[in-house]
Motif scaffolding. Structure first.
Motif, mmCIF file in Angstrom:
data_model
loop_
_atom_site.group_PDB
_atom_site.id
_atom_site.type_symbol
_atom_site.label_atom_id
_atom_site.label_comp_id
_atom_site.label_asym_id
_atom_site.label_seq_id
_atom_site.Cartn_x
_atom_site.Cartn_y
_atom_site.Cartn_z
ATOM 1 N N ARG A 189 0.947 -1.241 0.113
ATOM 2 C CA ARG A 189 -0.056 0.100 -0.170
ATOM 3 C C ARG A 189 0.895 1.166 -0.084
ATOM 4 N NH1 ARG A 189 -2.795 2.444 -1.024
ATOM 5 N NH2 ARG A 189 -4.488 3.119 0.558
ATOM 6 N N SER A 190 2.002 1.246 0.354
ATOM 7 C CA SER A 190 3.051 2.327 0.358
ATOM 8 C C SER A 190 3.299 2.918 -1.206
ATOM 9 C CB SER A 190 4.220 2.061 1.097
ATOM 10 O OG SER A 190 5.104 1.016 0.648
ATOM 11 N N ILE A 191 3.097 1.877 -1.894
ATOM 12 C CA ILE A 191 3.486 2.194 -3.446
ATOM 13 C C ILE A 191 2.438 2.230 -4.405
ATOM 14 C CG2 ILE A 191 5.891 1.583 -2.939
ATOM 15 C CD1 ILE A 191 5.131 -0.766 -4.850
ATOM 16 N N GLY A 192 1.193 1.871 -4.014
ATOM 17 C CA GLY A 192 -0.018 1.617 -4.770
ATOM 18 C C GLY A 192 -1.241 1.120 -4.167
ATOM 19 N N LYS A 193 -2.144 0.878 -4.920
ATOM 20 C CA LYS A 193 -3.680 0.231 -4.628
ATOM 21 C C LYS A 193 -3.709 -1.220 -4.653
ATOM 22 C CE LYS A 193 -5.767 4.532 -6.192
ATOM 23 N NZ LYS A 193 -7.101 5.009 -6.969
ATOM 24 N N ILE A 194 -4.532 -1.780 -3.554
ATOM 25 C CA ILE A 194 -4.795 -3.154 -3.513
ATOM 26 C C ILE A 194 -6.471 -2.815 -3.790
ATOM 27 C CG2 ILE A 194 -4.973 -5.075 -2.236
ATOM 28 C CD1 ILE A 194 -2.561 -4.443 -0.605
ATOM 29 N N LEU A 195 -6.725 -3.783 -4.756
ATOM 30 C CA LEU A 195 -8.214 -3.793 -5.070
ATOM 31 C C LEU A 195 -8.895 -4.925 -4.811
ATOM 32 C CD1 LEU A 195 -9.812 -1.417 -6.477
ATOM 33 C CD2 LEU A 195 -9.837 -2.965 -8.677
ATOM 34 N N LEU A 196 -10.048 -4.944 -3.981
ATOM 35 C CA LEU A 196 -10.797 -6.281 -4.077
ATOM 36 C C LEU A 196 -11.866 -6.216 -5.018
ATOM 37 C CD1 LEU A 196 -12.119 -8.405 -2.158
ATOM 38 C CD2 LEU A 196 -13.535 -6.629 -1.117
#
Length: 344
Positions: A227-234
């Protein structure tokens, strides 16, 4: 199909569940191209069963002193295309964290674009990867995950959620509300290693899972870095079933209330969750004062529970205190729990 996907499956002494996981991976409507199978030195005949079922054509050598890897070819059951199966027999049980470290590292070095991480008791639905692959082209996404369902088809809410850096003990994750699963996509902070799909260029930036954790919360730690470098998508419509292993707790009653307690022979496993959560809390909590207050409060509750309900009280109390101290000091001696409890 430009993006190459490699599943990473970590297994230990659950050979029949493993076969169901492997079959589900072979049935994906959006086929995988590779499969890293990390066998954490299973003692239940896992290699022999894999040989019998045609997944491997050669058994690993006996008494290996380092990980042994061999590449085999299996077929996707949907279209008959080849899948490269990399069987890694570990020389010792390195825990889930050590297994995922090994699998992610090796899959990354093989050049795959996405690594799909899961335990051996996971079973992705046939279109699970296809539903996730729709979002492969979104460059700001570093991780994708689907809904985790229990065998009774209820949502296992603690596998996906947000992270609360203010109140970080004894839980750091906040499960999503069930209504969130009605959306097409949801941005999340964490996903367990039950079906987390990780982009290659994210691994290039943040590295591999923290093998020192052995078991418990290695997925949360890795998601914090993601999460420090981008998005996590559900992507809720992508579904993976989680066949939880049977519990080993002992049922006890106190003042008419039912309590589940860990049998002394299995008590060593509790060390890792405590140590790793304490380490995470100390490292990431926004309020150190609140963290220490919550930590000491929870420790006192655990000690009280041991005094009232458990056998081997002094050993358990000493053991628990050591887990907290090691978490605060960042000591990761994963052979220590058994030494503390069972060696004279």
């Amino acid at each position: 199909m430009s993006d190459k996907v490699c599943a990473v499956v970590v297994t230990y002494n659950r050979k029949n569940l493993l076969l169901e996981c492997l079959k589900a991976l072979r049935k994906q409507t959006r086929p995988i191209q590779g499969l890293y199978l990390i066998d954490n030195a299973s003692t239940d005949g896992t290699p022999e069963l894999l040989l019998e079922k045609g997944y491997i054509t050669e058994l690993p050598p006996q008494n290996i002193e380092e990980p042994w890897e061999k590449e085999f070819i299996i077929q996707n059951l949907t279209d008959g295309e080849e899948i490269k199966l990399y069987y890694v027999r570990m020389h010792e049980n390195t825990g889930g964290a050590g297994g995922f470290y090994e699998g992610v590292k090796r899959g990354y070095e093989k050049g795959y674009d996405w690594l799909w991480l899961m335990d051996d008791d996971a079973e992705p639905k046939e279109d699970a990867l296809e539903s996730l692959s729709i979002y492969f082209k979104n460059s700001n996404i570093v991780g994708l995950a689907g809904s985790v369902l229990l065998p009774n088809r209820t949502i296992a809410i603690y596998h996906r959620g947000k992270i609360n850096f203010k109140k970080v003990f004894p839980l750091i994750q906040i499960p999503l509300q069930l209504q969130e699963y009605q959306k097409q996509t949801v941005e999340i902070d964490m996903a367990s290693f039950v079906g987390l799909l990780v982009r290659r260029n994210a691994i290039e930036k943040i590295g591999f899972p923290k093998k020192d954790f052995y078991i418990h919360h290695d997925d949360i730690e890795y998601c914090i870095r993601l999460r420090s470098i981008g998005k996590i998508l559900l992507v809720p419509k992508s579904i993976i079933f989680h066949k939880k292993a049977s519990k080993t707790e002992v049922e006890k009653f106190f003042l008419g209330r039912r309590k589940l307690r860990k049998n002394f022979s299995e008590y060593w496993l509790t060390y890792y969750g405590i140590r790793n959560l304490v380490w995470l809390g100390k490292r990431y909590s926004k309020s150190k004062t609140l963290f220490y207050y919550q930590m000491f409060k929870f420790l006192l509750r655990q000690i009280l529970g041991i005094i009232l309900l458990d056998d081997n009280k002094l050993k358990r109390i000493k053991f628990i205190i050591n887990a907290y101290i090691d978490g605060l000091q960042g000591k990761f001696d994963n052979k220590k729990p058994k030494r503390l409890l069972y060696e004279k």
